[in-house]
Design a protein around this motif. Structure first.
Motif, PDB file in Angstrom:
ATOM      1  N   GLN A  79       1.233  -1.259   0.620  1.00 32.34           N
ATOM      2  CA  GLN A  79       0.066  -0.096   0.350  1.00 32.34           C
ATOM      3  C   GLN A  79       0.734   1.185   0.344  1.00 32.34           C
ATOM      4  O   GLN A  79       0.617   2.195  -0.571  1.00 32.34           O
ATOM      5  N   LEU A  82       3.055   1.467  -3.108  1.00 31.43           N
ATOM      6  CA  LEU A  82       1.822   2.216  -4.398  1.00 31.43           C
ATOM      7  C   LEU A  82       1.632   3.187  -4.204  1.00 31.43           C
ATOM      8  O   LEU A  82       1.532   4.290  -5.328  1.00 31.43           O
ATOM      9  N   LEU A  86       2.884   6.313  -7.021  1.00 30.84           N
ATOM     10  CA  LEU A  86       1.561   7.536  -7.734  1.00 30.84           C
ATOM     11  C   LEU A  86       1.264   8.756  -7.197  1.00 30.84           C
ATOM     12  O   LEU A  86       1.437   9.865  -8.384  1.00 30.84           O
ATOM     13  N   VAL A 136       2.675   0.805 -11.536  1.00 26.44           N
ATOM     14  CA  VAL A 136       1.196   0.295 -10.456  1.00 26.44           C
ATOM     15  C   VAL A 136       0.617  -0.803 -10.686  1.00 26.44           C
ATOM     16  O   VAL A 136      -0.436  -0.896  -9.327  1.00 26.44           O
ATOM     17  N   GLY A 137       0.315  -1.243 -11.978  1.00 31.17           N
ATOM     18  CA  GLY A 137       0.079  -2.307 -12.189  1.00 31.17           C
ATOM     19  C   GLY A 137      -0.365  -3.652 -10.788  1.00 31.17           C
ATOM     20  O   GLY A 137      -1.053  -4.107 -10.280  1.00 31.17           O
ATOM     21  N   LYS A 138       1.478  -3.491 -10.790  1.00 32.16           N
ATOM     22  CA  LYS A 138       1.773  -4.833  -9.827  1.00 32.16           C
ATOM     23  C   LYS A 138       1.814  -4.785  -8.824  1.00 32.16           C
ATOM     24  O   LYS A 138       1.340  -5.134  -7.842  1.00 32.16           O
ATOM     25  N   THR A 140      -0.685  -2.748  -7.415  1.00 30.92           N
ATOM     26  CA  THR A 140      -1.919  -2.456  -6.806  1.00 30.92           C
ATOM     27  C   THR A 140      -2.558  -3.625  -6.321  1.00 30.92           C
ATOM     28  O   THR A 140      -2.690  -4.251  -5.595  1.00 30.92           O
ATOM     29  N   ARG A 141      -2.310  -5.073  -7.591  1.00 31.17           N
ATOM     30  CA  ARG A 141      -2.465  -6.169  -7.112  1.00 31.17           C
ATOM     31  C   ARG A 141      -1.944  -7.144  -5.767  1.00 31.17           C
ATOM     32  O   ARG A 141      -2.524  -7.853  -4.918  1.00 31.17           O
ATOM     33  N   ALA A 143      -1.400  -4.947  -3.346  1.00 31.79           N
ATOM     34  CA  ALA A 143      -1.432  -4.305  -2.082  1.00 31.79           C
ATOM     35  C   ALA A 143      -3.016  -4.833  -2.017  1.00 31.79           C
ATOM     36  O   ALA A 143      -3.112  -4.750  -0.594  1.00 31.79           O
ATOM     37  N   VAL A 144      -3.664  -5.421  -2.669  1.00 38.05           N
ATOM     38  CA  VAL A 144      -5.040  -6.136  -2.698  1.00 38.05           C
ATOM     39  C   VAL A 144      -4.934  -7.237  -2.154  1.00 38.05           C
ATOM     40  O   VAL A 144      -5.519  -7.501  -1.332  1.00 38.05           O
ATOM     41  N   GLU A 147      -3.839  -6.255   1.977  1.00 31.68           N
ATOM     42  CA  GLU A 147      -5.189  -6.269   2.558  1.00 31.68           C
ATOM     43  C   GLU A 147      -6.367  -7.156   3.005  1.00 31.68           C
ATOM     44  O   GLU A 147      -6.728  -7.232   3.808  1.00 31.68           O
TER      45      GLU A 147
END
Length: 384
Positions: A79, A82, A86, A136-138, A140-141, A143-144, A147
């Motif tokens: 997180q 990411l 950004l 960012v794509g990597k 984001t996955r 981070a999900v 979480e």
């Protein structure tokens, strides 16, 4: 263009240069902050390289305000990574827009030298934005997954696998949905991290053996390190040029065919989209090209890449000076550059592998000897 029009255009150029400096100043602050806190392998390395490149880009705008210091609490996890990506992409994007505008005005004002420099700076920032867009794509996955919880994801995959086992019986099984991504991308991430750890461990063992005078043992460990560095490069995030630098350095230290290792690294860079004859995207990339070219015996390419590498300042500049001197056969500059590298290593409290050794100087001394250059530089950190 009338005098009044030119004056107005010069004022516009000054405004755009101020905007570019402001954006680059902000990016330096963000990178300096985030480089100290980034946890993900590869991301931290790229931040460091971009920080050096951005500071070098600020040099032509030195009349502006000095770099700002930015304090930020330590953050961890995907997180935080990411958010950093950004943040950096937004700031770098503003820098690109301002540099392009300034470049356009400088071209209109028939200032070709300034326009070329602004073009180079803009292309460098654009390359960094592209890297961040991929990252960012990597993240984001990742981070999900962080979480949701990786244990939860694995439990869901197991439950789904059990519920569909009868349908897949007799066929090769594979977890759908998140599982494909986790097994694929996360597997590659683990692979490059494991290879990098193996490379550093083998390189550390090689340094210990070399310092103890056990050269045959050291060369065997360096061969292991070179192989692991190259494996790490093949599965690492984009633009992880440090792996190729490590590969060439350890191949030279192993007493292997340095020319073959250099050619292999140059081929790998070209396959990764690096235009060896064009503008190199960062000092780290230029370092990889310069060292590989020197090892491969491509002296003109080594000199050109060293010139680009030197723009990174600090260790980049010192090492670039030595590479350029070897490529040019300049024994006096070589001696001075090697001495500066050794002094820098002697003043360091921390070393990459945890072993106090001027490994860069050892590598360059061996490449210098191959070119007929000797040196009187001596240090406990410079084993033979």
């Amino acid at each position: 263009m009338s005098g009044e029009e030119r004056t107005r255009a010069q004022a516009v150029l000054a405004d755009y240069l101020a905007l570019a400096r402001s954006a680059l100043d902000e990016l330096v602050g963000v990178l300096a902050r985030d480089g100290a806190t980034a946890e993900r392998e590869g991301f931290r390395e790229r931040i460091g390289a971009q920080l050096d490149a951005t500071r070098a880009a600020l040099a032509p705008l030195a009349e502006r305000a000095p770099l700002r210091r930015v304090e930020h609490p330590r953050a961890r996890g995907a997180q935080a990574d990411l958010a950093r990506a950004l943040d950096q992409a937004a700031v770098a994007g503003r820098a690109v827009a301002a540099l392009l505008a300034a470049e356009t005005v400088a071209t209109e004002l028939a200032e070709p030298t300034l326009a070329r420099e602004l073009h180079r700076m803009r292309r460098e920032q654009e390359a960094y934005v592209r890297y961040l867009e991929r990252l960012v794509g990597k993240l984001t996955r990742a981070a999900v997954r962080d979480e949701v919880g990786r244990d939860t994801v694995r439990a869901l995959h197991a439950e789904l696998a059990r519920s569909t086992a009868s349908e897949r019986r007799g066929h090769r099984s594979g977890s759908p949905g998140l599982g494909d991504d986790d097994d694929g991308e996360n597997g590659r991430l683990k692979a490059h991290q494991a290879a990098l750890r193996a490379a550093l461990d083998a390189e550390r063992a090689g340094h210990e053996a070399l310092l103890a005078g056990r050269r045959s043992e050291a060369e065997a460990r360096y061969r292991d390190a070179a192989a692991a560095y190259f494996a790490s490069w093949r599965s690492a995030p984009p633009e992880s040029y440090g792996r190729l630098i490590g590969y060439v350095k350890c191949a030279v230290l192993a007493g292997s065919n340095a020319a073959a290792a250099g050619r292999t690294a140059l081929d790998a860079l070209k396959a990764a989209g690096v235009d060896l004859a064009g503008v190199l995207p960062s000092p780290a990339c230029a370092y990889a090209v310069a060292l590989a070219a020197l090892a491969a015996g491509e002296r003109e390419l080594a000199r050109r890449a060293a010139a680009a590498m030197a723009a990174g300042g600090g260790a980049f500049e010192r090492t670039a000076a030595a590479i350029a001197a070897i490529a040019s056969g300049d024994s006096e500059r070589y001696e001075q550059a090697l001495a500066a590298i050794v002094r820098d290593f002697e003043q360091r409290d921390d070393h990459l592998t945890g072993i106090a050794i001027a490994d860069t100087a050892v590598v360059l001394r061996r490449l210098g000897e191959r070119s007929g250059l000797g040196t009187s530089v001596a240090s406990p950190l410079l084993p033979s």
